[in-house]
Write a protein that holds these residues in place. Structure first.
Motif, PDB file in Angstrom:
ATOM      1  N   UNK A  43     -13.316  -3.482  -2.393  1.00 50.23           N
ATOM      2  CA  UNK A  43     -12.911  -2.660  -1.255  1.00 50.23           C
ATOM      3  C   UNK A  43     -11.493  -2.985  -0.800  1.00 50.23           C
ATOM      4  N   UNK A  44     -11.005  -4.205  -1.087  1.00 46.18           N
ATOM      5  CA  UNK A  44      -9.650  -4.558  -0.677  1.00 46.18           C
ATOM      6  C   UNK A  44      -8.600  -3.786  -1.476  1.00 46.18           C
ATOM      7  N   UNK A  45      -8.771  -3.715  -2.791  1.00 44.39           N
ATOM      8  CA  UNK A  45      -7.832  -2.949  -3.604  1.00 44.39           C
ATOM      9  C   UNK A  45      -7.871  -1.475  -3.223  1.00 44.39           C
ATOM     10  N   UNK A  46      -9.068  -0.971  -2.985  1.00 45.22           N
ATOM     11  CA  UNK A  46      -9.200   0.432  -2.599  1.00 45.22           C
ATOM     12  C   UNK A  46      -8.528   0.697  -1.262  1.00 45.22           C
ATOM     13  N   UNK A  47      -8.673  -0.247  -0.336  1.00 42.30           N
ATOM     14  CA  UNK A  47      -8.047  -0.076   0.980  1.00 42.30           C
ATOM     15  C   UNK A  47      -6.531  -0.174   0.886  1.00 42.30           C
ATOM     16  N   UNK A  48      -6.024  -1.022  -0.008  1.00 40.96           N
ATOM     17  CA  UNK A  48      -4.578  -1.108  -0.224  1.00 40.96           C
ATOM     18  C   UNK A  48      -4.051   0.222  -0.753  1.00 40.96           C
ATOM     19  N   UNK A  49      -4.789   0.829  -1.670  1.00 41.33           N
ATOM     20  CA  UNK A  49      -4.386   2.137  -2.194  1.00 41.33           C
ATOM     21  C   UNK A  49      -4.318   3.163  -1.069  1.00 41.33           C
ATOM     22  N   UNK A  50      -5.278   3.115  -0.180  1.00 39.70           N
ATOM     23  CA  UNK A  50      -5.286   4.049   0.943  1.00 39.70           C
ATOM     24  C   UNK A  50      -4.049   3.828   1.820  1.00 39.70           C
ATOM     25  N   UNK A  51      -3.684   2.569   2.056  1.00 34.39           N
ATOM     26  CA  UNK A  51      -2.493   2.271   2.853  1.00 34.39           C
ATOM     27  C   UNK A  51      -1.229   2.769   2.157  1.00 34.39           C
ATOM     28  N   UNK A  52      -1.188   2.630   0.826  1.00 30.67           N
ATOM     29  CA  UNK A  52      -0.031   3.147   0.081  1.00 30.67           C
ATOM     30  C   UNK A  52       0.134   4.635   0.330  1.00 30.67           C
ATOM     31  N   UNK A  54      -1.000   6.429   2.867  1.00 29.27           N
ATOM     32  CA  UNK A  54      -0.679   6.680   4.274  1.00 29.27           C
ATOM     33  C   UNK A  54       0.803   6.478   4.552  1.00 29.27           C
ATOM     34  N   UNK A  55       1.393   5.436   3.964  1.00 28.87           N
ATOM     35  CA  UNK A  55       2.792   5.115   4.255  1.00 28.87           C
ATOM     36  C   UNK A  55       3.767   5.651   3.205  1.00 28.87           C
ATOM     37  N   UNK A  56       3.286   6.532   2.331  1.00 29.54           N
ATOM     38  CA  UNK A  56       4.167   7.233   1.409  1.00 29.54           C
ATOM     39  C   UNK A  56       4.558   6.477   0.160  1.00 29.54           C
ATOM     40  N   UNK A  57       3.846   5.386  -0.153  1.00 27.37           N
ATOM     41  CA  UNK A  57       4.152   4.603  -1.353  1.00 27.37           C
ATOM     42  C   UNK A  57       3.479   5.268  -2.552  1.00 27.37           C
ATOM     43  N   UNK A  58       4.258   5.664  -3.550  1.00 27.04           N
ATOM     44  CA  UNK A  58       3.688   6.425  -4.649  1.00 27.04           C
ATOM     45  C   UNK A  58       2.958   5.578  -5.678  1.00 27.04           C
ATOM     46  N   UNK A  59       3.402   4.337  -5.907  1.00 30.25           N
ATOM     47  CA  UNK A  59       2.851   3.535  -7.006  1.00 30.25           C
ATOM     48  C   UNK A  59       2.146   2.278  -6.521  1.00 30.25           C
ATOM     49  N   UNK A  60       0.960   2.053  -7.075  1.00 32.51           N
ATOM     50  CA  UNK A  60       0.222   0.808  -6.854  1.00 32.51           C
ATOM     51  C   UNK A  60      -0.011   0.172  -8.213  1.00 32.51           C
ATOM     52  N   UNK A  61       0.377  -1.099  -8.343  1.00 36.01           N
ATOM     53  CA  UNK A  61       0.231  -1.837  -9.596  1.00 36.01           C
ATOM     54  C   UNK A  61      -0.884  -2.864  -9.431  1.00 36.01           C
ATOM     55  N   UNK A  62      -1.850  -2.810 -10.323  1.00 35.89           N
ATOM     56  CA  UNK A  62      -3.023  -3.677 -10.212  1.00 35.89           C
ATOM     57  C   UNK A  62      -3.102  -4.569 -11.445  1.00 35.89           C
ATOM     58  N   UNK A  63      -3.038  -5.890 -11.223  1.00 36.50           N
ATOM     59  CA  UNK A  63      -3.143  -6.868 -12.304  1.00 36.50           C
ATOM     60  C   UNK A  63      -4.569  -7.402 -12.316  1.00 36.50           C
ATOM     61  N   UNK A  78      -9.987   9.441  -1.302  1.00 38.08           N
ATOM     62  CA  UNK A  78      -9.180  10.470  -1.942  1.00 38.08           C
ATOM     63  C   UNK A  78      -7.795  10.031  -2.342  1.00 38.08           C
ATOM     64  N   UNK A  79      -7.378   8.845  -1.910  1.00 35.96           N
ATOM     65  CA  UNK A  79      -6.015   8.398  -2.206  1.00 35.96           C
ATOM     66  C   UNK A  79      -5.778   8.251  -3.702  1.00 35.96           C
ATOM     67  N   UNK A  80      -6.850   7.992  -4.477  1.00 36.43           N
ATOM     68  CA  UNK A  80      -6.689   7.808  -5.920  1.00 36.43           C
ATOM     69  C   UNK A  80      -6.194   9.082  -6.605  1.00 36.43           C
ATOM     70  N   UNK A  81      -6.308  10.222  -5.948  1.00 37.73           N
ATOM     71  CA  UNK A  81      -5.804  11.472  -6.518  1.00 37.73           C
ATOM     72  C   UNK A  81      -4.295  11.608  -6.346  1.00 37.73           C
TER      73      UNK A  81
END
Length: 219
Positions: A43-52, A54-63, A78-81
């Motif tokens: 849920x933390x990674x998913x919530x980070x994606x949602x924050x991205x 919300x604040x207009x960040x286009x790319x999330x990099x997950x290691x 829906x942020x994953x779309x």
């Protein structure tokens, strides 16, 4: 980009959706990006994606060297779309990729000689690295980072939940970059590419629709 195909696919969208895409794209940025390293609570990674998003960040990099996860669609809401997700098997490959794109590597940690959030220079292209919930970032990131960042805290607890930390950092740096005249917006080419991608993701059975379109065009 195939302009004819783009215009054909857009005919499947409402005028409201097409207008919304352009409004959101005007606010999107790749000046900042976010990296999560082996965050094992899904849920933390998913919530980070949602924050991205919300604040207009286009790319999330997950290691995911240790923890292979999928994004929790319910929590991402829906942020994953709309956010571009990039996955890596090693932290080294992630850092190498981002450096080639001109990003400074900033490790978020309450330790070390970290810069306070409000003092961080928002002019350079910056990738913010967030680590595991319990142990934080790996030595690889700490040893190779261009700088360290911490959020001012005034209580007994020395750390925040990763998704909360990401939201606080992004809200601050995005707001300051806009106010300081930073060239943070996407290029027109990037906007066009994303608008096409978002259009495809908004249409059911889009692959079949594209297949029929190409068959009719070539007939």
């Amino acid at each position: 980009m195939d302009q004819d195909l783009f215009e054909y696919l857009q005919s499947y969208l409402t005028d409201r959706r097409k207008t919304l895409f352009k409004e959101v794209l005007a606010q999107r940025t790749r000046h900042f990006t976010v990296v999560t390293e082996d965050v094992y609570q899904l849920h933390n990674t998913s919530a980070v994606m949602r924050s991205c998003d919300v604040f207009g960040i286009q790319d999330l990099h997950v290691v995911e060297e240790l923890e292979g996860k999928r994004v929790d669609k319910e929590i991402a809401m829906g942020a994953q779309k709309w956010v571009s997700l990039h996955r890596y098997n090693t932290i080294e490959s992630c850092m190498h990729t981002l450096r080639k794109k001109g990003y400074k590597i900033i490790a978020t940690t309450p330790h070390n000689d970290s810069t306070m959030l409000q003092d961080l220079d928002v002019q350079p292209r910056t990738a913010f690295f967030f680590g595991k919930e319990d142990t934080g970032l790996s030595d690889s990131v700490i040893d190779n980072a261009d700088g360290f960042l911490k959020i001012p805290m005034y209580g007994f607890t020395e750390s925040l939940n990763i998704s909360v930390s990401a939201a606080i950092v992004l809200q601050d740096v995005v707001s300051r970059a806009r106010n300081q005249g930073v060239d943070w917006q996407l290029s027109e080419k990037e906007k066009q590419e994303l608008e096409l991608e978002w259009t495809k993701r908004s249409i059911k059975s889009v692959d079949e629709i594209i297949k029929r379109y190409k068959a009719n065009k070539n007939s």
